[in-house]
Design a protein around this motif. Structure first.
Motif, PDB file in Angstrom:
ATOM      1  N   PRO A   1     -13.848 -24.463  14.421  1.00  0.00           N
ATOM      2  CA  PRO A   1     -14.350 -23.220  13.823  1.00  0.00           C
ATOM      3  C   PRO A   1     -13.198 -22.338  13.345  1.00  0.00           C
ATOM      4  N   SER A   2     -13.364 -21.733  12.188  1.00  0.00           N
ATOM      5  CA  SER A   2     -12.292 -20.906  11.621  1.00  0.00           C
ATOM      6  C   SER A   2     -11.943 -19.732  12.542  1.00  0.00           C
ATOM      7  N   GLU A   3     -12.899 -19.210  13.279  1.00  0.00           N
ATOM      8  CA  GLU A   3     -12.620 -18.106  14.200  1.00  0.00           C
ATOM      9  C   GLU A   3     -11.655 -18.558  15.306  1.00  0.00           C
ATOM     10  N   PHE A   4     -11.852 -19.775  15.826  1.00  0.00           N
ATOM     11  CA  PHE A   4     -10.956 -20.312  16.852  1.00  0.00           C
ATOM     12  C   PHE A   4      -9.548 -20.492  16.293  1.00  0.00           C
ATOM     13  N   ILE A   5      -9.466 -21.038  15.087  1.00  0.00           N
ATOM     14  CA  ILE A   5      -8.149 -21.227  14.460  1.00  0.00           C
ATOM     15  C   ILE A   5      -7.462 -19.887  14.278  1.00  0.00           C
ATOM     16  N   TYR A   6      -8.183 -18.924  13.742  1.00  0.00           N
ATOM     17  CA  TYR A   6      -7.600 -17.608  13.484  1.00  0.00           C
ATOM     18  C   TYR A   6      -7.186 -16.894  14.772  1.00  0.00           C
ATOM     19  N   GLU A   7      -8.047 -16.902  15.771  1.00  0.00           N
ATOM     20  CA  GLU A   7      -7.781 -16.118  16.980  1.00  0.00           C
ATOM     21  C   GLU A   7      -6.863 -16.825  17.974  1.00  0.00           C
ATOM     22  N   PHE A   8      -6.963 -18.140  18.098  1.00  0.00           N
ATOM     23  CA  PHE A   8      -6.184 -18.828  19.125  1.00  0.00           C
ATOM     24  C   PHE A   8      -4.976 -19.567  18.552  1.00  0.00           C
ATOM     25  N   ILE A   9      -5.216 -20.452  17.598  1.00  0.00           N
ATOM     26  CA  ILE A   9      -4.120 -21.266  17.064  1.00  0.00           C
ATOM     27  C   ILE A   9      -3.121 -20.397  16.312  1.00  0.00           C
ATOM     28  N   ASP A  10      -3.601 -19.480  15.483  1.00  0.00           N
ATOM     29  CA  ASP A  10      -2.680 -18.585  14.778  1.00  0.00           C
ATOM     30  C   ASP A  10      -1.842 -17.778  15.763  1.00  0.00           C
ATOM     31  N   GLY A  11      -2.461 -17.341  16.854  1.00  0.00           N
ATOM     32  CA  GLY A  11      -1.715 -16.559  17.846  1.00  0.00           C
ATOM     33  C   GLY A  11      -0.594 -17.365  18.471  1.00  0.00           C
ATOM     34  N   ALA A  12      -0.888 -18.602  18.854  1.00  0.00           N
ATOM     35  CA  ALA A  12       0.149 -19.454  19.447  1.00  0.00           C
ATOM     36  C   ALA A  12       1.237 -19.774  18.433  1.00  0.00           C
ATOM     37  N   SER A  13       0.841 -20.051  17.194  1.00  0.00           N
ATOM     38  CA  SER A  13       1.817 -20.378  16.152  1.00  0.00           C
ATOM     39  C   SER A  13       2.699 -19.175  15.826  1.00  0.00           C
ATOM     40  N   ARG A  14       2.098 -18.013  15.758  1.00  0.00           N
ATOM     41  CA  ARG A  14       2.893 -16.808  15.468  1.00  0.00           C
ATOM     42  C   ARG A  14       3.837 -16.482  16.621  1.00  0.00           C
ATOM     43  N   ASP A  15       3.372 -16.704  17.843  1.00  0.00           N
ATOM     44  CA  ASP A  15       4.221 -16.443  19.003  1.00  0.00           C
ATOM     45  C   ASP A  15       5.420 -17.385  19.036  1.00  0.00           C
ATOM     46  N   ASN A  16       5.196 -18.675  18.771  1.00  0.00           N
ATOM     47  CA  ASN A  16       6.268 -19.662  18.864  1.00  0.00           C
ATOM     48  C   ASN A  16       7.112 -19.772  17.605  1.00  0.00           C
ATOM     49  N   TYR A  17       6.500 -19.648  16.437  1.00  0.00           N
ATOM     50  CA  TYR A  17       7.211 -19.944  15.181  1.00  0.00           C
ATOM     51  C   TYR A  17       7.177 -18.808  14.165  1.00  0.00           C
ATOM     52  N   ASN A  18       6.493 -17.716  14.479  1.00  0.00           N
ATOM     53  CA  ASN A  18       6.328 -16.600  13.557  1.00  0.00           C
ATOM     54  C   ASN A  18       5.680 -17.060  12.241  1.00  0.00           C
ATOM     55  N   GLN A  19       4.762 -18.022  12.346  1.00  0.00           N
ATOM     56  CA  GLN A  19       3.997 -18.503  11.194  1.00  0.00           C
ATOM     57  C   GLN A  19       2.547 -18.657  11.630  1.00  0.00           C
ATOM     58  N   ASP A  20       1.651 -18.647  10.646  1.00  0.00           N
ATOM     59  CA  ASP A  20       0.235 -18.768  10.988  1.00  0.00           C
ATOM     60  C   ASP A  20      -0.160 -20.232  11.189  1.00  0.00           C
ATOM     61  N   GLY A  21      -1.443 -20.484  11.391  1.00  0.00           N
ATOM     62  CA  GLY A  21      -1.967 -21.814  11.685  1.00  0.00           C
ATOM     63  C   GLY A  21      -1.923 -22.788  10.525  1.00  0.00           C
ATOM     64  N   SER A  22      -1.284 -22.433   9.418  1.00  0.00           N
ATOM     65  CA  SER A  22      -1.167 -23.368   8.301  1.00  0.00           C
ATOM     66  C   SER A  22       0.067 -24.256   8.454  1.00  0.00           C
ATOM     67  N   LEU A  23       0.720 -24.187   9.615  1.00  0.00           N
ATOM     68  CA  LEU A  23       1.845 -25.089   9.904  1.00  0.00           C
ATOM     69  C   LEU A  23       1.374 -26.537   9.835  1.00  0.00           C
ATOM     70  N   ASN A  24       2.315 -27.468   9.767  1.00  0.00           N
ATOM     71  CA  ASN A  24       1.873 -28.859   9.802  1.00  0.00           C
ATOM     72  C   ASN A  24       1.337 -29.173  11.193  1.00  0.00           C
ATOM     73  N   ALA A  25       0.584 -30.246  11.293  1.00  0.00           N
ATOM     74  CA  ALA A  25      -0.140 -30.565  12.521  1.00  0.00           C
ATOM     75  C   ALA A  25       0.788 -30.780  13.711  1.00  0.00           C
ATOM     76  N   LEU A  26       1.933 -31.440  13.517  1.00  0.00           N
ATOM     77  CA  LEU A  26       2.842 -31.694  14.630  1.00  0.00           C
ATOM     78  C   LEU A  26       3.359 -30.384  15.215  1.00  0.00           C
ATOM     79  N   ALA A  27       3.795 -29.478  14.374  1.00  0.00           N
ATOM     80  CA  ALA A  27       4.315 -28.201  14.858  1.00  0.00           C
ATOM     81  C   ALA A  27       3.238 -27.420  15.598  1.00  0.00           C
TER      82      ALA A  27
END
Length: 111
Positions: free
Chosen positions: A2-28
């Motif tokens: 669900p896009s809400e899960f990606i936005y709220e959870f995955i984007d948060g983890a990606s921004r915390d670790n890499y300062n980028q949103d959930g559009s990172l490649n799958a491995l990252a």
């Protein structure tokens, strides 16, 4: 997912670790999520996550600090041709651009 899960959870983890949103490649994003407690536990690698790309690249020819001007499909259509700043063209099987594309002037193939 669900896009809400990606936005709220995955984007948060990606921004915390890499300062980028959930559009990172799958491995990252997967590496980012491994440390986010997705399954209730937090995971870490004993020698750090830097060993993931290092081990993936073992046995590969890697050229660091090489300014690339263009990446294009090789005429054989089976691999790529890289044009560097010195005007050298090299035929390669794969290309990893380890830089934010918005800060480059690299010419990439359309297809």
């Amino acid at each position: 997912l669900p896009s809400e899960f990606i936005y709220e959870f995955i984007d948060g983890a990606s921004r915390d670790n890499y300062n980028q949103d959930g559009s990172l490649n799958a491995l990252a994003d997967l590496v980012s999520l491994a440390g986010a407690g997705l399954a209730g536990d937090v995971f870490e690698l004993q020698e750090g996550t830097a060993q993931i790309p290092q081990r993936l690249l073992q046995g590969a020819e890697v050229r660091l600090n090489t300014r690339v001007e263009a990446v294009r499909l090789h005429p054989s259509q089976l691999n790529y041709a890289i044009l560097d700043a010195a005007g050298r063209e090299t035929s390669v099987d794969a290309v990893v651009l380890a830089t934010p594309l918005e800060f480059t002037n690299i010419s990439l193939p359309v297809d």
